[in-house]
Scaffold this motif. Structure first.
Motif, PDB file in Angstrom:
ATOM      1  N   GLY A  86     -19.274 -13.226  26.936  1.00 55.87           N
ATOM      2  CA  GLY A  86     -19.195 -13.190  28.393  1.00 55.87           C
ATOM      3  C   GLY A  86     -20.517 -13.599  29.012  1.00 55.87           C
ATOM      4  N   ALA A  87     -20.546 -13.689  30.350  1.00 51.30           N
ATOM      5  CA  ALA A  87     -21.748 -14.152  31.028  1.00 51.30           C
ATOM      6  C   ALA A  87     -21.714 -13.766  32.492  1.00 51.30           C
ATOM      7  CB  ALA A  87     -21.882 -15.672  30.898  1.00 51.30           C
ATOM      8  N   PHE A  88     -22.891 -13.772  33.097  1.00 54.74           N
ATOM      9  CA  PHE A  88     -23.055 -13.689  34.547  1.00 54.74           C
ATOM     10  C   PHE A  88     -23.807 -14.942  34.990  1.00 54.74           C
ATOM     11  CE2 PHE A  88     -23.262  -8.943  33.669  1.00 54.74           C
ATOM     12  CZ  PHE A  88     -21.966  -8.699  34.106  1.00 54.74           C
ATOM     13  N   MET A  89     -23.347 -15.544  36.066  1.00 58.64           N
ATOM     14  CA  MET A  89     -23.976 -16.751  36.583  1.00 58.64           C
ATOM     15  C   MET A  89     -24.223 -16.640  38.077  1.00 58.64           C
ATOM     16  SD  MET A  89     -22.385 -20.609  37.004  1.00 58.64           S
ATOM     17  CE  MET A  89     -22.463 -21.149  35.297  1.00 58.64           C
ATOM     18  N   TYR A 101     -22.038 -15.546  42.935  1.00 58.78           N
ATOM     19  CA  TYR A 101     -22.225 -14.740  41.718  1.00 58.78           C
ATOM     20  C   TYR A 101     -20.900 -14.743  40.974  1.00 58.78           C
ATOM     21  CZ  TYR A 101     -22.219 -10.194  39.181  1.00 58.78           C
ATOM     22  OH  TYR A 101     -22.077  -9.187  38.259  1.00 58.78           O
ATOM     23  N   TYR A 102     -20.903 -15.372  39.799  1.00 57.07           N
ATOM     24  CA  TYR A 102     -19.707 -15.456  38.969  1.00 57.07           C
ATOM     25  C   TYR A 102     -19.788 -14.413  37.854  1.00 57.07           C
ATOM     26  CZ  TYR A 102     -18.875 -19.943  41.273  1.00 57.07           C
ATOM     27  OH  TYR A 102     -18.654 -20.932  42.197  1.00 57.07           O
ATOM     28  N   ASP A 103     -18.780 -13.559  37.816  1.00 52.48           N
ATOM     29  CA  ASP A 103     -18.709 -12.472  36.842  1.00 52.48           C
ATOM     30  C   ASP A 103     -17.746 -12.869  35.734  1.00 52.48           C
ATOM     31  OD1 ASP A 103     -18.194 -10.184  35.381  1.00 52.48           O
ATOM     32  OD2 ASP A 103     -17.644  -8.941  37.105  1.00 52.48           O
ATOM     33  N   GLY A 104     -18.305 -13.166  34.556  1.00 49.75           N
ATOM     34  CA  GLY A 104     -17.503 -13.471  33.383  1.00 49.75           C
ATOM     35  C   GLY A 104     -17.686 -12.434  32.298  1.00 49.75           C
ATOM     36  N   ARG A 105     -17.872 -11.182  32.711  1.00 56.21           N
ATOM     37  CA  ARG A 105     -18.067 -10.084  31.764  1.00 56.21           C
ATOM     38  C   ARG A 105     -16.756  -9.784  31.046  1.00 56.21           C
ATOM     39  NH1 ARG A 105     -21.791  -7.531  28.618  1.00 56.21           N
ATOM     40  NH2 ARG A 105     -22.025  -5.302  29.040  1.00 56.21           N
ATOM     41  N   GLU A 106     -16.855  -9.395  29.787  1.00 55.71           N
ATOM     42  CA  GLU A 106     -15.674  -9.021  29.026  1.00 55.71           C
ATOM     43  C   GLU A 106     -15.003  -7.784  29.610  1.00 55.71           C
ATOM     44  OE1 GLU A 106     -18.735 -10.703  26.113  1.00 55.71           O
ATOM     45  OE2 GLU A 106     -18.710  -9.436  27.899  1.00 55.71           O
ATOM     46  N   THR A 107     -13.722  -7.598  29.303  1.00 50.01           N
ATOM     47  CA  THR A 107     -12.985  -6.414  29.744  1.00 50.01           C
ATOM     48  C   THR A 107     -12.433  -5.657  28.548  1.00 50.01           C
ATOM     49  OG1 THR A 107     -10.983  -7.744  30.025  1.00 50.01           O
ATOM     50  CG2 THR A 107     -12.332  -7.365  31.986  1.00 50.01           C
ATOM     51  N   ALA A 108     -12.250  -4.361  28.736  1.00 50.74           N
ATOM     52  CA  ALA A 108     -11.690  -3.520  27.683  1.00 50.74           C
ATOM     53  C   ALA A 108     -10.180  -3.734  27.587  1.00 50.74           C
ATOM     54  CB  ALA A 108     -11.990  -2.055  27.972  1.00 50.74           C
ATOM     55  N   PRO A 109      -9.634  -3.761  26.387  1.00 53.28           N
ATOM     56  CA  PRO A 109      -8.181  -3.909  26.228  1.00 53.28           C
ATOM     57  C   PRO A 109      -7.411  -2.765  26.883  1.00 53.28           C
ATOM     58  CG  PRO A 109      -9.321  -4.277  24.138  1.00 53.28           C
ATOM     59  CD  PRO A 109     -10.331  -3.726  25.094  1.00 53.28           C
ATOM     60  N   ALA A 110      -6.167  -3.026  27.198  1.00 53.41           N
ATOM     61  CA  ALA A 110      -5.322  -2.018  27.839  1.00 53.41           C
ATOM     62  C   ALA A 110      -5.053  -0.823  26.932  1.00 53.41           C
ATOM     63  CB  ALA A 110      -3.995  -2.648  28.268  1.00 53.41           C
ATOM     64  N   GLY A 111      -5.208  -1.005  25.631  1.00 58.09           N
ATOM     65  CA  GLY A 111      -4.862   0.059  24.699  1.00 58.09           C
ATOM     66  C   GLY A 111      -5.927   1.102  24.453  1.00 58.09           C
ATOM     67  N   GLY A 282     -29.750 -11.160  42.669  1.00 57.59           N
ATOM     68  CA  GLY A 282     -29.330 -11.001  41.288  1.00 57.59           C
ATOM     69  C   GLY A 282     -27.879 -10.607  41.180  1.00 57.59           C
ATOM     70  N   ALA A 283     -27.485 -10.298  39.956  1.00 60.39           N
ATOM     71  CA  ALA A 283     -26.102  -9.928  39.652  1.00 60.39           C
ATOM     72  C   ALA A 283     -25.875  -8.455  39.966  1.00 60.39           C
ATOM     73  CB  ALA A 283     -25.789 -10.217  38.187  1.00 60.39           C
ATOM     74  N   ASP A 284     -24.888  -8.193  40.808  1.00 59.61           N
ATOM     75  CA  ASP A 284     -24.513  -6.822  41.148  1.00 59.61           C
ATOM     76  C   ASP A 284     -23.569  -6.288  40.076  1.00 59.61           C
ATOM     77  OD1 ASP A 284     -24.316  -4.467  42.570  1.00 59.61           O
ATOM     78  OD2 ASP A 284     -23.472  -5.376  44.371  1.00 59.61           O
ATOM     79  N   ASP A 398     -30.568 -29.194  39.670  1.00 61.86           N
ATOM     80  CA  ASP A 398     -30.089 -30.578  39.605  1.00 61.86           C
ATOM     81  C   ASP A 398     -30.707 -31.431  40.711  1.00 61.86           C
ATOM     82  OD1 ASP A 398     -28.616 -30.167  42.002  1.00 61.86           O
ATOM     83  OD2 ASP A 398     -26.835 -29.530  40.899  1.00 61.86           O
ATOM     84  N   ARG A 399     -30.339 -32.707  40.731  1.00 66.19           N
ATOM     85  CA  ARG A 399     -30.906 -33.660  41.694  1.00 66.19           C
ATOM     86  C   ARG A 399     -30.499 -33.383  43.132  1.00 66.19           C
ATOM     87  NH1 ARG A 399     -29.786 -39.159  40.094  1.00 66.19           N
ATOM     88  NH2 ARG A 399     -29.599 -38.380  37.941  1.00 66.19           N
ATOM     89  N   TYR A 400     -29.471 -32.568  43.307  1.00 66.73           N
ATOM     90  CA  TYR A 400     -28.978 -32.263  44.643  1.00 66.73           C
ATOM     91  C   TYR A 400     -29.645 -31.023  45.244  1.00 66.73           C
ATOM     92  CZ  TYR A 400     -25.457 -35.126  42.348  1.00 66.73           C
ATOM     93  OH  TYR A 400     -24.823 -36.110  41.630  1.00 66.73           O
ATOM     94  N   GLY A 401     -30.521 -30.397  44.477  1.00 76.47           N
ATOM     95  CA  GLY A 401     -31.161 -29.175  44.942  1.00 76.47           C
ATOM     96  C   GLY A 401     -30.390 -27.915  44.629  1.00 76.47           C
ATOM     97  N   ASN A 402     -29.304 -28.045  43.846  1.00 76.42           N
ATOM     98  CA  ASN A 402     -28.539 -26.874  43.426  1.00 76.42           C
ATOM     99  C   ASN A 402     -29.233 -26.200  42.252  1.00 76.42           C
ATOM    100  OD1 ASN A 402     -26.477 -27.739  45.237  1.00 76.42           O
ATOM    101  ND2 ASN A 402     -25.660 -29.087  43.648  1.00 76.42           N
ATOM    102  N   GLY A 403     -28.973 -24.921  42.067  1.00 79.26           N
ATOM    103  CA  GLY A 403     -29.584 -24.200  40.967  1.00 79.26           C
ATOM    104  C   GLY A 403     -28.625 -23.235  40.304  1.00 79.26           C
ATOM    105  N   VAL A 404     -28.824 -23.031  39.002  1.00 82.18           N
ATOM    106  CA  VAL A 404     -28.053 -22.059  38.223  1.00 82.18           C
ATOM    107  C   VAL A 404     -29.011 -21.192  37.425  1.00 82.18           C
ATOM    108  CG1 VAL A 404     -26.637 -21.815  36.139  1.00 82.18           C
ATOM    109  CG2 VAL A 404     -25.827 -23.236  38.010  1.00 82.18           C
ATOM    110  N   SER A 405     -28.783 -19.889  37.472  1.00 83.39           N
ATOM    111  CA  SER A 405     -29.429 -18.935  36.576  1.00 83.39           C
ATOM    112  C   SER A 405     -28.308 -18.162  35.894  1.00 83.39           C
ATOM    113  CB  SER A 405     -30.347 -17.991  37.359  1.00 83.39           C
ATOM    114  OG  SER A 405     -31.013 -17.087  36.494  1.00 83.39           O
TER     115      SER A 405
END
Length: 572
Positions: A86-89, A101-111, A282-284, A398-405
């Motif tokens: 998983g990841a946070f971006m 803020y993109y939350d790609g954290r893993e989730t616990a199974p339903a079981g 930052g990531a909440d 990037d060249r457009y002034g966008n940024g990713v952490s």
């Protein structure tokens, strides 16, 4: 090997190649900041940095380049991150002046249930939980990257997989760091598939320089490239993941096809706070990175920082005290905000942090207790989870002034040790508190529950100037120490004016619990003695961060990759 001090490969634009480079006296050899005019990528491995640069050179966005880099990192740095995790971006769109803020954290199974990590009246031993299928959460990074690409991408999705596909088929040389971790981490070869991939017929780790190919990973990436994230969360790939987890012979887990199909990445509001004249974002929740980094810096901003020196006992003491106060709140309140109320804004409010700063005695260590940022009916005490220092971080402009952490992880080194279709599965469920209740019966905020995302310390951060322009993109791997690594780098660079590469390479401080950790070779004997006189219990130990950052100064991109690992910065 004390440190893997590998050469940082810098690709400099002709326009600035002859400009003076800041020389940094760190005791670890000469280090220089990378410089560029147009775009830059800093990742944990030169192969990944080159893949990102390839996309940027074609006119891709920072998100496009991050996708390409992640696919390569999962191949060449599999111990740290990959599509099985998983990841946070944080993604900044310059044209729209929008931070996502993109939350790609893993989730616990339903079981699962709240006693999932309990056995015989107490928490399970960590190694009984970490290896095999038991702690595998639903992977989130592929769905998150697809969502980010839909919003912030430019090049075709399939094109972003090509660098990793080519490298998986042609092969890459096993790096010193990968070889070292194969030797040193416990039970890496715990299952036949991973043993057959990383070890020779005699059971020895593949040597440095061995050409390692992964055609199965290449085929997996082709499937995702043509079928999108749905091809990962359903069909043959999902079936293989579920089968590996459920049929693990020694430690099966609860993951099902329904869990895979139900996963959704989430777009959340970033958490922003003030530090001097800057806005630190930052990531909440479910990350505790945004609140804790913001709290440390907000507390330290109450002191005359410019009067203090890097490595001095005065500054180090203040950092320790601020970190311990931030962690007291973090351990009490931080969890998945979809399940519990997390007072994030209150935890970084300037008035609250002013009150917290007043608890610091410049002359003596004090016991850090959680504050009361909001009125809770029931005060929660500290609950720990064994978050370990294996993860990866990248920053891109990037060249457009966008940024990713972006910070990305499969949890411990080599994750669950389950290798499926060429990639490793995470063991992120171990980031939940193993104990669901306190002695008084109160519920732990970070207890495991079906569908819940475990608390994380991942702290991808973007700092803005007062006029709203980007000033710094930064983050690190390191388990719960990520927070201190990231806050320390921001403090030194923006609070004390230290050049970014020097700030990255300076000595790390760990203050996340009952003792203080100092990186040996960076702090004088006098500093250590003065800290002990103040009441700190100091332990000197290696603190193997992987801090990557891009600073934007007078229109120039200044990048740095942590010399403690094998990362690189490239740009033009």
């Amino acid at each position: 090997m004390r440190y893997l001090l590998l050469a940082i490969a810098f690709v400099l634009s002709p326009a600035i190649a002859d400009e003076p480079q800041p020389e940094i006296a760190t005791g670890r050899g000469e280090i220089k900041s990378a410089r560029a005019d147009t775009y830059m990528a800093v990742t944990a491995n030169p192969h990944a940095s080159r893949a990102a640069e390839r996309i940027l050179a074609r006119g891709g966005t920072a998100v496009d380049a991050a996708i390409a880099a992640q696919m390569v990192l999962g191949l060449v740095e599999p111990q740290s991150s990959g599509i099985g995790g998983g990841a946070f971006m944080l993604s900044y769109d310059a044209a729209q002046e929008r931070l996502q803020y993109y939350d790609g954290r893993e989730t616990a199974p339903a079981g699962v249930d709240e006693d999932y990590f309990m056995a015989d009246g107490g928490p399970r031993p960590f190694l009984q939980a970490v290896i095999g299928g038991y702690s595998v959460g639903v992977p989130g990074v592929v769905r998150m990257l697809e969502l980010a690409h839909q919003r912030d991408g430019k090049l075709p999705w399939a094109d972003l997989f090509q660098p990793a596909i080519e490298l998986a088929e042609s092969g890459f040389a096993v790096s010193p760091r990968l070889h070292q971790l194969l030797q040193s981490l416990p039970q890496v070869a715990a299952r036949p598939a991973i043993a057959g991939y990383f070890f020779d017929a005699r059971g020895a780790p593949l040597p440095v320089g061995h050409l390692l190919k992964n055609p199965e990973y290449a085929q997996t990436l082709r499937t995702i490239a043509t079928g999108g994230a749905d091809a990962f969360y359903g069909g043959a790939i999902a079936e293989a993941i579920v089968r590996a987890v459920a049929e693990d012979p020694l430690n099966p887990g609860q993951l099902t096809m329904k869990d895979m199909a139900a996963y959704r990445a989430v777009v959340r509001d970033p958490l922003c706070s003030s530090f001097l004249q800057y806005r630190v974002c930052g990531a909440d929740a479910p990350s505790s990175g945004g609140t804790s980094v913001g709290a440390i810096l907000g507390i330290l901003g109450q002191f005359p920082l410019r009067d203090l020196e890097v490595g001095s006992h005065e500054l180090t003491h203040l950092f320790i005290e601020a970190s311990e106060l931030a962690f007291a709140d973090r351990n009490t309140y931080s969890a998945d905000s979809d399940f519990v109320s997390v007072p994030s804004e209150s935890m970084v409010a300037s008035g609250y942090l002013t009150e917290r700063a007043e608890l610091i005695d410049p002359a003596a260590a004090t016991e850090a207790v959680p504050g009361d940022p909001v009125a809770f009916e029931q005060k929660r005490l500290m609950a720990q989870s064994p978050e370990l220092p294996n993860t990866s971080h990248l920053v891109i402009v990037d060249r457009y002034g966008n940024g990713v952490s972006m910070t990305t992880s499969i949890e411990t080194g080599f994750g669950s040790r389950l290798l499926v279709k060429g990639f490793l599965l995470n063991n992120q469920l171990t980031d939940f508190s193993f104990t669901p209740k306190y002695a008084d019966g109160a519920l732990v905020a970070n207890r495991i529950q079906p569908g819940k995302r475990p608390r994380s310390s991942m702290a991808p951060t973007i700092v803005f100037n007062g006029d709203g322009s980007m000033r710094l993109l930064v983050g690190s791997p390191g388990g719960s120490r990520i927070i201190d690594y990231t806050a320390r780098t921001i403090l030194y660079h923006l609070g004390l004016g230290v050049p970014i590469a020097e700030a990255i390479a300076a000595g790390n401080i760990g203050a996340i619990g009952s003792r203080v950790e100092l990186e040996p070779g960076y702090f004088s004997a006098d500093t250590v003695a003065r800290l002990e006189e103040k009441g700190h219990r100091v332990v000197q130990r290696e603190l193997n961060s992987g801090i990557h950052a891009i600073a934007i100064v007078n229109g120039k991109l200044l990048g740095g990759a942590d010399p403690r690992r094998e990362g690189s910065a490239v740009g033009r």
